[in-house]
Scaffold this motif. Structure first.
Motif: not given
Length: 330
Positions: A1-26
């Motif tokens: 369970m603990r490993q799941f939450f750590e992976n979840k935070r990483l996934i959220v961070l990656l999505l935020s970065v991707i979204t920001s880069l996408s918006l900037m590129a757009f």
């Protein structure tokens, strides 16, 4: 369970970065239309910036105003000091200008002071109640000043010393209207001739000296120079008195009265010159001779003490001699 939450935070961070880069590129490579989410973000950011920057700008402006006000005050104080310095310098220049003019006038008087010794002096006291009667100068017996010495300004005779202290002396002016008004023997230069008279009064309203005892036949021109003639035994010869303004003959035709404009400005006397001449020494010798004669008369009176009437006559003669000596005018 603990490993799941750590992976979840990483996934959220990656999505935020991707979204920001996408918006900037757009926004860079896409069409010119800004996405709605980016517009909201920009508006919120601008609003927060305005809220934060407005008080900050106000504080900064206030601080700059305080600094400018302080600088203005310091500059104002500096300018005031400069103005005061300039005013002092102007006053000093004016003083030097007046003194220079007085020295130039003294050079003009130099021919009349040939053979005479003078002592420069400054007026230290002049009472408003006796403005045209007396003044006090800063030289006295320690400087060789004696009673009856003539006193001049840079433009002409002003009076005579009548009281001497160790470090100061009092001068009676020609304009004095007191009972002890000075009588000065004067000479009016008329061509090659000199016409004699006596300065006997001062007309305050006309600012003119009055010369009496002038011959009714004398031809006197306006603006003729008037000087002392030295015949009175007190004032030396040749001191400037003034210039002739007008003449008139008395009702009986026995003498003329001459009006003279004084050479000196009696309303503005600051620096004067006391004339040290041999004439005063001669007067002193005359006084000594009178004293010796009076002593002889007194001794004679003692030897003839048996005759009361003769003693009385001798005493009266001595008193008369003393009175005549004391009333001698220059």
């Amino acid at each position: 369970m603990r490993q799941f939450f750590e992976n979840k935070r990483l996934i959220v961070l990656l999505l935020s970065v991707i979204t920001s880069l996408s918006l900037m590129a757009f926004s860079i490579f896409g069409n010119q239309t800004v996405p709605e989410p980016l517009t909201w973000v920009n508006d919120v950011t601008a609003m927060i910036g305005r809220v934060v920057s407005s008080p900050a700008n106000t504080l900064m402006d206030f601080g700059e105003s305080v600094v400018e006000l302080k600088n203005t005050y310091q500059e104002n104080q500096s300018l005031k000091k400069q103005i005061n310095s300039l005013q002092e310098l102007k006053a000093q220049n004016q003083q030097l200008k007046v003194e220079n003019e007085e020295l130039n006038h003294l050079l003009d008087l130099e021919p009349t002071l040939v053979g005479k010794t003078i002592i420069s002096s400054t007026v230290i006291s002049r009472s408003p109640n006796e403005w045209l009667d007396t003044l006090t100068i800063d030289v006295g017996s320690n400087n060789g000043i004696k009673k009856d010495m003539s006193v001049m300004s840079d433009t002409g005779l002003i009076g005579r010393v009548y009281e001497v202290g160790a470090t100061s002396s009092k001068v009676r002016l020609l304009t004095s209207e007191s009972d002890e008004h000075l009588a000065v023997a004067a000479g009016i230069q008329s061509g090659d001739d000199i016409i004699y008279g006596v300065v006997s009064a001062y007309d305050k309203n006309a600012d003119e000296l009055v010369i009496d005892q002038v011959s009714p036949d004398a031809k006197i021109k306006k603006d003729s120079i008037v000087t002392t003639n030295g015949l009175g035994g007190v004032s030396p010869e040749g001191l400037i008195v003034g210039k002739v303004v007008s003449t008139s003959v008395d009702n009986f035709g026995l003498s003329q009265q001459v009006r003279v404009k004084p050479g000196a400005d009696f309303n503005s006397i600051r620096h004067v010159f006391v004339v040290m001449t041999a004439g005063n020494k001669n007067q002193e010798n005359d006084s000594t001779g009178r004293s010796a004669r009076e002593t002889i008369d007194t001794d004679s009176t003692s030897d003839s003490s048996d005759n009361t009437d003769n003693t009385t006559n001798t005493t009266n003669t001595t008193d008369t001699t003393t009175s005549e000596g004391g009333n001698t005018n220059g």
